[in-house]
Design a protein around this motif. Structure first.
Motif, PDB file in Angstrom:
ATOM      1  N   VAL A   5      65.617  37.253  19.997  1.00 45.48           N
ATOM      2  CA  VAL A   5      65.731  38.601  19.542  1.00 45.48           C
ATOM      3  C   VAL A   5      66.015  39.533  20.579  1.00 45.48           C
ATOM      4  N   PHE A   6      66.956  40.498  20.282  1.00 43.04           N
ATOM      5  CA  PHE A   6      67.208  41.628  21.306  1.00 43.04           C
ATOM      6  C   PHE A   6      67.488  42.579  20.412  1.00 43.04           C
ATOM      7  N   VAL A   7      67.097  43.779  20.748  1.00 43.12           N
ATOM      8  CA  VAL A   7      67.324  45.165  20.125  1.00 43.12           C
ATOM      9  C   VAL A   7      67.781  46.245  21.205  1.00 43.12           C
ATOM     10  N   SER A   8      68.808  46.790  20.989  1.00 41.06           N
ATOM     11  CA  SER A   8      69.234  48.043  21.885  1.00 41.06           C
ATOM     12  C   SER A   8      69.756  49.164  20.978  1.00 41.06           C
ATOM     13  N   TRP A   9      70.252  50.207  21.854  1.00 43.46           N
ATOM     14  CA  TRP A   9      70.844  51.400  21.137  1.00 43.46           C
ATOM     15  C   TRP A   9      72.000  50.916  20.772  1.00 43.46           C
ATOM     16  N   GLY A  10      72.630  51.539  19.682  1.00 42.84           N
ATOM     17  CA  GLY A  10      73.800  51.188  18.854  1.00 42.84           C
ATOM     18  C   GLY A  10      74.894  52.224  19.332  1.00 42.84           C
ATOM     19  N   SER A  11      75.741  52.643  18.492  1.00 43.06           N
ATOM     20  CA  SER A  11      76.851  53.642  18.762  1.00 43.06           C
ATOM     21  C   SER A  11      76.505  55.070  19.103  1.00 43.06           C
ATOM     22  N   ALA A  65      60.622  79.565  19.675  1.00 42.49           N
ATOM     23  CA  ALA A  65      59.974  80.778  20.121  1.00 42.49           C
ATOM     24  C   ALA A  65      58.635  80.463  20.368  1.00 42.49           C
ATOM     25  N   SER A  66      57.732  79.621  20.011  1.00 41.59           N
ATOM     26  CA  SER A  66      56.379  79.470  20.013  1.00 41.59           C
ATOM     27  C   SER A  66      56.114  78.057  19.990  1.00 41.59           C
ATOM     28  N   GLU A  67      54.805  77.643  20.527  1.00 39.45           N
ATOM     29  CA  GLU A  67      54.561  76.142  20.485  1.00 39.45           C
ATOM     30  C   GLU A  67      53.834  75.917  19.227  1.00 39.45           C
ATOM     31  N   PRO A  68      53.797  74.615  18.789  1.00 36.49           N
ATOM     32  CA  PRO A  68      54.368  73.584  19.372  1.00 36.49           C
ATOM     33  C   PRO A  68      55.655  73.335  19.352  1.00 36.49           C
ATOM     34  N   ILE A  69      56.291  72.683  20.486  1.00 35.29           N
ATOM     35  CA  ILE A  69      57.873  72.647  20.369  1.00 35.29           C
ATOM     36  C   ILE A  69      58.288  71.291  19.758  1.00 35.29           C
ATOM     37  N   GLU A  70      58.769  71.082  18.952  1.00 34.53           N
ATOM     38  CA  GLU A  70      59.419  69.631  18.338  1.00 34.53           C
ATOM     39  C   GLU A  70      61.003  69.197  18.831  1.00 34.53           C
ATOM     40  N   ILE A  71      60.911  67.991  19.316  1.00 34.18           N
ATOM     41  CA  ILE A  71      62.271  67.552  19.685  1.00 34.18           C
ATOM     42  C   ILE A  71      62.581  66.594  18.699  1.00 34.18           C
ATOM     43  N   HIS A  72      63.928  66.309  18.092  1.00 34.51           N
ATOM     44  CA  HIS A  72      64.301  65.581  17.182  1.00 34.51           C
ATOM     45  C   HIS A  72      65.230  64.562  17.691  1.00 34.51           C
ATOM     46  N   THR A  73      65.254  63.346  17.568  1.00 34.57           N
ATOM     47  CA  THR A  73      66.124  62.274  17.883  1.00 34.57           C
ATOM     48  C   THR A  73      66.718  61.673  16.617  1.00 34.57           C
ATOM     49  N   LYS A  74      67.988  61.237  16.418  1.00 31.62           N
ATOM     50  CA  LYS A  74      68.196  60.297  15.367  1.00 31.62           C
ATOM     51  C   LYS A  74      69.362  59.364  16.172  1.00 31.62           C
ATOM     52  N   ALA A  75      69.262  58.155  15.888  1.00 33.82           N
ATOM     53  CA  ALA A  75      69.845  57.030  16.553  1.00 33.82           C
ATOM     54  C   ALA A  75      70.204  55.881  15.687  1.00 33.82           C
ATOM     55  N   GLU A  76      71.083  55.118  16.305  1.00 28.67           N
ATOM     56  CA  GLU A  76      71.564  53.805  15.663  1.00 28.67           C
ATOM     57  C   GLU A  76      70.792  52.488  16.651  1.00 28.67           C
ATOM     58  N   LYS A  77      70.300  51.504  16.164  1.00 28.09           N
ATOM     59  CA  LYS A  77      69.760  50.507  17.036  1.00 28.09           C
ATOM     60  C   LYS A  77      70.742  49.339  16.322  1.00 28.09           C
ATOM     61  N   VAL A  78      70.567  48.375  17.245  1.00 24.96           N
ATOM     62  CA  VAL A  78      71.206  46.955  16.917  1.00 24.96           C
ATOM     63  C   VAL A  78      70.370  45.960  17.247  1.00 24.96           C
ATOM     64  N   ILE A  79      70.208  45.089  15.994  1.00 25.52           N
ATOM     65  CA  ILE A  79      69.430  43.871  16.060  1.00 25.52           C
ATOM     66  C   ILE A  79      70.274  42.872  16.249  1.00 25.52           C
ATOM     67  N   LEU A  80      69.640  41.827  17.285  1.00 24.82           N
ATOM     68  CA  LEU A  80      70.742  40.576  17.458  1.00 24.82           C
ATOM     69  C   LEU A  80      69.841  39.621  17.439  1.00 24.82           C
ATOM     70  N   VAL A  81      69.959  38.471  16.844  1.00 28.49           N
ATOM     71  CA  VAL A  81      69.123  37.200  16.597  1.00 28.49           C
ATOM     72  C   VAL A  81      70.050  35.997  16.878  1.00 28.49           C
ATOM     73  N   TRP A  82      69.651  35.201  18.004  1.00 27.19           N
ATOM     74  CA  TRP A  82      70.431  33.869  18.369  1.00 27.19           C
ATOM     75  C   TRP A  82      69.361  32.660  18.080  1.00 27.19           C
ATOM     76  N   LYS A  83      70.221  31.651  17.820  1.00 27.45           N
ATOM     77  CA  LYS A  83      69.474  30.283  18.045  1.00 27.45           C
ATOM     78  C   LYS A  83      70.009  29.312  18.839  1.00 27.45           C
ATOM     79  N   HIS A  84      69.455  28.294  19.658  1.00 25.87           N
ATOM     80  CA  HIS A  84      69.908  27.549  20.400  1.00 25.87           C
ATOM     81  C   HIS A  84      70.542  26.361  19.511  1.00 25.87           C
TER      82      HIS A  84
END
Length: 254
Positions: free
Chosen positions: A140-146, A235-254
């Protein structure tokens, strides 16, 4: 360039744990889909978690009675993993090794399953091939997408080094792993999914976060720019930082 061990040791104190809600949601989605594709997280099966970090996968898998070997170059990350695993009563099912992937000795016979998620440990053909060969059965391999959208980091890079704005740090692209699987005649399937999360910081913590984002790209931080952007962000604390992303899951078999 891979971030140095000191970078990950520093990052560990703010890195998500296995039960951080946004992280747990992604991990459970990945585990559910990979099970549907035939990955057998069976009791007593052996699994190698490359770049395990704080145990975001290792601990949920140990809770399924999988025998996990977790490797990571950061002693601070592994200390968190071990503490959380001990609290969950699964420490005896996890063996930790402080090691980078390039020099880690894979045993013979290899593991039943190999897993590498969002890790810079997989960074070239050698480390991809070593990952694939670390299991005789499944992987199983997981990485960032596009895309990965973080308005604060985008503004930070635009102000420091515009040419770096669209660079992706972290793991190698899934397409590079697919190419090596094709070369080894391994069958595989993949899936993309969207994820999003928010991090809450004090002003000083947000400055440190900004510094880390720049240094992992080998950019020298300008703290006057960082402070200006943070004041624009909130302008004041707390500071919120937002992220939106695509992830890719890859599954293989020998």
């Amino acid at each position: 360039m891979q971030p140095k061990k000191q970078f990950w040791d520093t990052l560990a104190k703010r890195y998500p744990h296995f039960n951080t809600p946004s992280m747990s949601k992604d991990v459970q989605e990945i585990l559910a889909w990979t099970k549907e594709q035939g990955i057998a997280y069976a009791p007593q099966s052996t699994l190698l978690d490359i770049g395990s970090g704080t145990g975001t996968f290792s601990i949920p898998l140990a809770l399924l009675h999988v025998k996990v070997t977790a490797i990571d170059p950061s002693s601070n990350m592994l200390a968190i993993l071990e503490e959380d695993a001990r609290n969950e009563g699964v420490i005896e099912r996890i063996k930790t090794h402080q090691s980078d992937w390039d020099t880690f000795d894979v045993p013979t016979p290899p593991y039943d399953i190999v897993l590498a998620s969002m890790t810079p440990a997989i960074h070239d053909i050698f480390t991809i091939d070593k990952m694939i060969d670390a299991s005789s059965k499944q992987g199983v391999f997981v990485s960032w997408g596009s895309y990965r959208i973080n308005p604060f980091v985008d503004a930070l890079l635009e102000a420091h080094a515009p040419e770096e704005r669209f660079s992706q740090t972290g793991s190698i692209k899934a397409q590079d792993v697919m190419a090596r699987l094709d070369a080894k005649n391994c069958s595989y399937v993949s899936k993309c999914f969207e994820t999003q999360w928010s991090d809450t910081y004090t002003f000083e913590e947000a400055k440190e976060y900004a510094k880390e984002q720049l240094e992992r790209r080998s950019i020298v931080p300008d703290f006057s720019i960082i402070e200006t952007l943070l004041h624009q962000c909130s302008a004041s604390e707390p500071i919120e930082i937002h992220t939106k992303a695509e992830k890719v899951i890859l599954v293989w078999k020998h």
